[in-house]
Scaffold this motif. Structure first.
Motif, PDB file in Angstrom:
ATOM      1  N   GLN A  37      30.562  24.565  62.931  1.00  0.00           N
ATOM      2  CA  GLN A  37      30.532  25.515  61.817  1.00  0.00           C
ATOM      3  C   GLN A  37      31.250  26.780  62.252  1.00  0.00           C
ATOM      4  O   GLN A  37      30.730  27.563  63.047  1.00  0.00           O
ATOM      5  N   SER A  38      32.454  26.953  61.729  1.00  0.00           N
ATOM      6  CA  SER A  38      33.230  28.138  62.043  1.00  0.00           C
ATOM      7  C   SER A  38      32.921  29.220  61.033  1.00  0.00           C
ATOM      8  O   SER A  38      32.494  28.943  59.913  1.00  0.00           O
ATOM      9  N   LEU A  39      33.171  30.467  61.422  1.00  0.00           N
ATOM     10  CA  LEU A  39      32.830  31.613  60.577  1.00  0.00           C
ATOM     11  C   LEU A  39      33.487  31.471  59.214  1.00  0.00           C
ATOM     12  O   LEU A  39      34.698  31.292  59.113  1.00  0.00           O
ATOM     13  N   GLY A  40      32.671  31.543  58.161  1.00  0.00           N
ATOM     14  CA  GLY A  40      33.198  31.500  56.801  1.00  0.00           C
ATOM     15  C   GLY A  40      33.627  30.130  56.327  1.00  0.00           C
ATOM     16  O   GLY A  40      34.179  30.004  55.234  1.00  0.00           O
ATOM     17  N   GLN A  41      33.362  29.122  57.140  1.00  0.00           N
ATOM     18  CA  GLN A  41      33.764  27.771  56.735  1.00  0.00           C
ATOM     19  C   GLN A  41      32.560  26.846  56.688  1.00  0.00           C
ATOM     20  O   GLN A  41      31.507  27.125  57.254  1.00  0.00           O
ATOM     21  N   GLY A  42      32.727  25.739  56.021  1.00  0.00           N
ATOM     22  CA  GLY A  42      31.668  24.751  55.949  1.00  0.00           C
ATOM     23  C   GLY A  42      31.537  23.987  57.243  1.00  0.00           C
ATOM     24  O   GLY A  42      32.344  24.132  58.153  1.00  0.00           O
ATOM     25  N   LEU A  43      30.502  23.186  57.321  1.00  0.00           N
ATOM     26  CA  LEU A  43      30.321  22.349  58.500  1.00  0.00           C
ATOM     27  C   LEU A  43      31.413  21.291  58.557  1.00  0.00           C
ATOM     28  O   LEU A  43      31.738  20.659  57.555  1.00  0.00           O
ATOM     29  N   GLU A  44      31.928  21.101  59.749  1.00  0.00           N
ATOM     30  CA  GLU A  44      32.994  20.133  59.974  1.00  0.00           C
ATOM     31  C   GLU A  44      32.445  19.005  60.850  1.00  0.00           C
ATOM     32  O   GLU A  44      31.956  19.253  61.961  1.00  0.00           O
ATOM     33  N   PHE A  45      32.504  17.794  60.354  1.00  0.00           N
ATOM     34  CA  PHE A  45      32.026  16.635  61.092  1.00  0.00           C
ATOM     35  C   PHE A  45      32.880  16.424  62.339  1.00  0.00           C
ATOM     36  O   PHE A  45      34.107  16.495  62.285  1.00  0.00           O
ATOM     37  N   LEU A  46      32.238  16.150  63.455  1.00  0.00           N
ATOM     38  CA  LEU A  46      32.962  15.885  64.699  1.00  0.00           C
ATOM     39  C   LEU A  46      32.826  14.424  65.121  1.00  0.00           C
ATOM     40  O   LEU A  46      33.822  13.712  65.292  1.00  0.00           O
ATOM     41  N   ILE A  47      31.588  13.968  65.313  1.00  0.00           N
ATOM     42  CA  ILE A  47      31.379  12.632  65.852  1.00  0.00           C
ATOM     43  C   ILE A  47      30.003  12.126  65.454  1.00  0.00           C
ATOM     44  O   ILE A  47      29.083  12.910  65.231  1.00  0.00           O
ATOM     45  N   TYR A  48      29.883  10.795  65.371  1.00  0.00           N
ATOM     46  CA  TYR A  48      28.636  10.157  64.953  1.00  0.00           C
ATOM     47  C   TYR A  48      28.339   8.996  65.895  1.00  0.00           C
ATOM     48  O   TYR A  48      29.219   8.179  66.180  1.00  0.00           O
ATOM     49  N   PHE A  49      27.102   8.930  66.377  1.00  0.00           N
ATOM     50  CA  PHE A  49      26.627   7.826  67.201  1.00  0.00           C
ATOM     51  C   PHE A  49      25.538   7.071  66.428  1.00  0.00           C
ATOM     52  O   PHE A  49      24.668   7.675  65.819  1.00  0.00           O
ATOM     53  N   GLN A  50      25.574   5.750  66.502  1.00  0.00           N
ATOM     54  CA  GLN A  50      24.530   4.927  65.899  1.00  0.00           C
ATOM     55  C   GLN A  50      24.171   3.821  66.887  1.00  0.00           C
ATOM     56  O   GLN A  50      24.945   2.892  67.097  1.00  0.00           O
ATOM     57  N   GLY A  51      22.998   3.950  67.467  1.00  0.00           N
ATOM     58  CA  GLY A  51      22.512   2.936  68.389  1.00  0.00           C
ATOM     59  C   GLY A  51      23.521   2.661  69.493  1.00  0.00           C
ATOM     60  O   GLY A  51      24.053   3.569  70.114  1.00  0.00           O
ATOM     61  N   ASN A  52      23.787   1.381  69.709  1.00  0.00           N
ATOM     62  CA  ASN A  52      24.731   0.978  70.752  1.00  0.00           C
ATOM     63  C   ASN A  52      26.128   0.717  70.217  1.00  0.00           C
ATOM     64  O   ASN A  52      27.001   0.253  70.955  1.00  0.00           O
ATOM     65  N   SER A  53      26.337   1.030  68.940  1.00  0.00           N
ATOM     66  CA  SER A  53      27.662   0.797  68.344  1.00  0.00           C
ATOM     67  C   SER A  53      28.665   1.817  68.859  1.00  0.00           C
ATOM     68  O   SER A  53      28.294   2.894  69.333  1.00  0.00           O
ATOM     69  N   ALA A  54      29.923   1.463  68.730  1.00  0.00           N
ATOM     70  CA  ALA A  54      30.982   2.403  69.113  1.00  0.00           C
ATOM     71  C   ALA A  54      30.892   3.637  68.214  1.00  0.00           C
ATOM     72  O   ALA A  54      30.715   3.526  67.004  1.00  0.00           O
ATOM     73  N   PRO A  55      31.006   4.827  68.785  1.00  0.00           N
ATOM     74  CA  PRO A  55      30.872   6.039  67.971  1.00  0.00           C
ATOM     75  C   PRO A  55      32.046   6.212  67.016  1.00  0.00           C
ATOM     76  O   PRO A  55      33.160   5.751  67.276  1.00  0.00           O
TER      77      PRO A  55
END
Lengths: 115, 111
Positions: A37-55
């Motif tokens: 979350q940068s100043l004045g901006q919305g949240l920006e997705f970076l990375i997602y992990f789910q269990g043992n699956s590839a992120p």
């Protein structure tokens, strides 16, 4: 204390240094997300992990950013050779992967300042 | 790429008023939509989650609606209180993995 825990809460670093940000998700949550979350901006997705699956790394802005999740629990976001534009609040969230939908529970974030 | 817009960016109302916050998104093929509140210096708190098959969700004084065909969601807050003052964020997911957030509506409820 069953919430998402992030450390450190604040980090000041010099340009060019590497930093590591830590996230402890809620116990039993299989999904873990990192956002910026940068100043004045919305949240920006970076990375997602789910269990043992590839992120899902599709949101990482450059190859200076990487993240890992050890043992399906704690996650570390690493930023190498930090730049001033990396200054932001980095938020971590976790969720159950349930049919009710993925309600995300957020940590308080790490405020990163690159001088 | 999904784009999420929230209007207004800021809102100030007297205590007791009912109010509506708006969220619009460009891709109607969504998996779910979530409303959050963010208090200064803190993380986000989930308020309501609407699955793509649902039209609305209610929790206490909050009601969120979803109209996928028009790419819109609204968050209705009844009988506003000073404790409702916060930034309200809308987030949309097309896959359940990656969420796209709006920039939020900053709400101030004046006692």
């Amino acid at each position: 204390g069953a919430g998402v825990s992030q450390s450190p809460s604040n980090k000041v670093t010099e340009k060019g240094k590497d930093v590591e940000l830590r996230c402890d998700p809620i116990s039993g949550h299989t999904a873990l997300y990192w956002y910026r979350q940068s100043l004045g901006q919305g949240l920006e997705f970076l990375i997602y992990f789910q269990g043992n699956s590839a992120p899902d790394k599709s949101g990482l802005p450059s190859d200076r950013f990487s993240a890992e999740r050890t043992g399906g629990s704690v996650s570390t976001l690493t930023i190498q050779r930090t730049q001033q534009e990396d200054s932001a609040v980095y938020l971590c969230a976790s969720s159950l992967n349930s049919g009710r939908g993925r309600i995300q529970y957020f940590g308080a974030g790490t405020r990163l300042s690159v001088l | 790429k999904q784009e999420v817009t929230q209007i207004p960016a800021a809102l100030s109302v007297p205590e007791g008023e009912n109010l509506v916050l708006n969220c619009s998104f460009t891709d109607s093929a969504i998996y779910n939509l979530q409303w959050f509140r963010q208090d200064p210096g803190k993380g986000l708190t989930s308020l309501l989650l609407i699955q793509s098959s649902q039209r609305e969700q209610t929790s206490g004084r909050l009601n969120a609606s979803l109209d996928k065909s028009s790419g819109r969601s609204t968050l209705y807050i009844a009988a506003s209180q000073p404790g409702d003052s916060a930034t309200y964020l809308c987030a949309v997911s097309s896959t359940g993995n990656q969420f796209y957030f709006g920039t939020g509506t900053s709400l101030t409820v004046i006692p």
